[in-house]
Design an enzyme around this catalytic site. Structure first.
Site, mmCIF file in Angstrom:
data_model
loop_
_atom_site.group_PDB
_atom_site.id
_atom_site.type_symbol
_atom_site.label_atom_id
_atom_site.label_comp_id
_atom_site.label_asym_id
_atom_site.label_seq_id
_atom_site.Cartn_x
_atom_site.Cartn_y
_atom_site.Cartn_z
ATOM 1 N N ARG A 53 -2.891 -26.253 -22.769
ATOM 2 C CA ARG A 53 -1.538 -26.722 -22.484
ATOM 3 C C ARG A 53 -0.851 -25.937 -21.405
ATOM 4 O O ARG A 53 -0.296 -26.492 -20.471
ATOM 5 C CB ARG A 53 -0.662 -26.515 -23.702
ATOM 6 N N THR A 54 -0.849 -24.610 -21.563
ATOM 7 C CA THR A 54 -0.147 -23.769 -20.589
ATOM 8 C C THR A 54 -0.792 -23.941 -19.219
ATOM 9 O O THR A 54 -0.118 -24.041 -18.203
ATOM 10 C CB THR A 54 -0.185 -22.296 -21.036
ATOM 11 N N LYS A 82 -19.913 -10.581 -16.778
ATOM 12 C CA LYS A 82 -20.838 -9.507 -16.382
ATOM 13 C C LYS A 82 -20.180 -8.142 -16.438
ATOM 14 O O LYS A 82 -20.753 -7.157 -16.004
ATOM 15 C CB LYS A 82 -21.369 -9.780 -14.970
ATOM 16 N N ARG A 103 -3.438 -15.383 -17.962
ATOM 17 C CA ARG A 103 -3.419 -15.385 -19.432
ATOM 18 C C ARG A 103 -4.579 -14.502 -19.859
ATOM 19 O O ARG A 103 -5.707 -14.694 -19.401
ATOM 20 C CB ARG A 103 -3.613 -16.823 -19.935
ATOM 21 N N HIS A 131 5.361 -13.694 -23.224
ATOM 22 C CA HIS A 131 5.036 -15.002 -22.672
ATOM 23 C C HIS A 131 6.318 -15.544 -22.042
ATOM 24 O O HIS A 131 6.951 -16.456 -22.565
ATOM 25 C CB HIS A 131 4.538 -15.912 -23.802
#
Ligand SMILES: [Zn+2]
Lengths: 304, 155
Positions: A53-54, A82, A103, A131
């Site tokens: 969604r974000t 890696k 994020r 957030h």
């Protein structure tokens, strides 16, 4: 806005908040007018944990401003797998994009990443930390529905790990809202947030039940209580029901109550609430696009 | 027993630093903060739990051949707020000052939040703001109030 990077709601002044929300309101009125605003802009999306969604919301916002996105893709398919450090990743992607959205599952990741890049960086959620763009769209929704004057808000659910709650609580102090926090004792606000709210002189009350405060509220902000936060299933079941609402629960509420939720929900808001005038959570999610358009526009140097 | 007798328990140093009035029992943590583990060859004397009028019990640390920087000294204030620093040259105390609490400490403490980015293998040092009653991680906001020494980063 004075800020190159948007890391935490705590950095936003009342004036910053009003500037973004006013601009978002203008955009929401005529989104088409902004379609070639940033046609040369590439926004780098760095999502180290899934958040469809974000990510979609930022993608939509950038495309609606005429720009485009470059996407790191899933962590599994990238060099991160890696063992590349976050600091290296952002320094590489900074060369591709005009601004970055991050994020990441760890707290403080956005702040650290911002120290390694010169392009603006937006924190789209760092672990249980902050957030801030969610907070801005929450504030937009609150202002549209209840206004900021003489606001009484209840925030219910997992207040300990819910980063949307931590960000929002800070921001609500800048508009002098009365805040009621409703949660099981084991999921109350973390110490750092309490200390800040106290230092900021916020009017805050904590409760374990919704009943006593519901009638006073202009806004009820519900968050999910996650099963995995509890040591065993029976403990979860003992409390979970207390923090679920349905149309019947809301009979005790003011007719003007606005019910919000950062989504996704599981069963904390019954579907029979969806059709009532209280429900604003889908609109709240939609508001993410004009709000993120406004923020990106201001960050990228758009004139108002 | 006179004051002079007590001093004899820790040999005089020629050049270096004497840290006096360390909170009783904290001298090993002071050494840890200063990164002194004996491997560098500096001669170090430690006296623990000496009687003190001011503190009841105090520790003393003497470091031969090394003058501590103000920055190092400031960090000591987190666990030994009453400490005094004596810089010794040729057996004479040439400078004497108290520790002061710094605004931030960098690279000294480990964040107790295992989900904090500073605990990962990233090119960043831990950074804590010093508050009136503790310290606070500038990355994840975790507050440490009690038991600061337990969070001192191993060298
Ligand atoms: Zn931390």
């Amino acid at each position: 806005m004075r800020h190159d990077h948007i890391i935490s709601a705590t950095q936003l002044t009342r004036a910053d908040i009003e500037a973004v929300l006013d601009h978002a309101a203008d955009i929401a009125e005529d989104p088409g007018a902004y379609g070639d605003r940033h046609s040369d802009t590439l926004l780098g999306l760095l999502f180290f944990e899934p958040s469809t969604r974000t990510k979609m919301s930022f993608t939509t916002a950038m495309k609606r401003l005429g720009g485009d996105i470059v996407d790191m893709g899933s962590v599994e398919s990238s060099s991160v797998k890696k063992g590349e450090s976050l600091a290296d990743t952002v320094r590489v992607v900074e060369g591709y994009a005009d601004a970055l959205v991050l994020r990441h599952p760890m707290e403080g990741s956005a702040k650290m990443a911002s120290e390694f890049v010169d392009v603006p960086l937006v924190n789209a959620g760092d672990g249980a930390g902050q957030h801030p763009t969610q907070t801005l769209l929450d504030l937009y929704t609150i202002r549209e529905n209840a206004g900021f004057d003489d606001l009484t808000i209840g925030i219910m659910g997992d207040l300990k790990y819910g980063r949307t709650v931590h960000s929002l609580a800070h921001a609500l102090t800048t508009v002098d809202a009365r805040q009621h926090f409703i949660s099981p004792e084991s999921l109350q606000l973390p110490r750092s947030v309490r200390v800040d709210l106290h230092d900021e002189g916020a009017e805050v009350r904590e409760h374990t039940g919704l009943d006593e405060v519901l009638p006073k509220l202009d806004v009820l902000y519900v968050t999910r209580i996650q099963r995995e936060r509890f040591p065993d299933e029976s403990e979860y079941r003992a409390v979970a029901g207390e923090y679920q609402i349905d149309a019947e629960t809301l009979e005790a509420a003011s007719d003007d109550l606005t019910v919000m939720h950062p989504l996704p929900r599981v069963d904390e808001i019954s579907h029979d609430v969806d059709g009532t005038n209280y429900a604003q959570y889908f609109q709240q999610a939609h508001n993410g696009v004009p709000v993120r358009m406004a923020l990106l526009d201001l960050m990228l140097g758009g004139e108002r | 027993m006179t004051d002079d007798d007590r001093k004899l328990r820790v040999s005089k140093i020629r050049n270096g630093t004497v840290i006096d009035h360390i909170t009783g029992g904290q001298s090993l943590n002071v050494l840890a903060i200063l990164g002194i583990d004996g491997t560098s060859g500096d001669s170090v004397s430690v006296a623990m739990n000496m009687p003190s009028e001011r503190l009841g019990r105090k520790d003393i640390v003497k470091v031969e051949g090394r003058e501590l920087s103000q920055e190092e000294v400031d960090v000591l204030s987190l666990i030994a707020p009453a400490a005094s620093i004596n810089i010794v040259r040729n057996y004479e105390v040439v400078e004497k000052h108290r520790v002061e609490r710094p605004d931030v400490v960098v690279g000294v403490l480990e964040c107790p939040n295992h989900n904090c980015i500073t605990t990962e293998n990233e090119p960043v040092e831990s950074r804590f703001a010093v508050t009136d009653d503790g310290v606070r991680c500038e990355y994840c906001n975790t507050i440490i109030r009690d038991d600061l020494p337990a969070h001192i980063l191993a060298e």
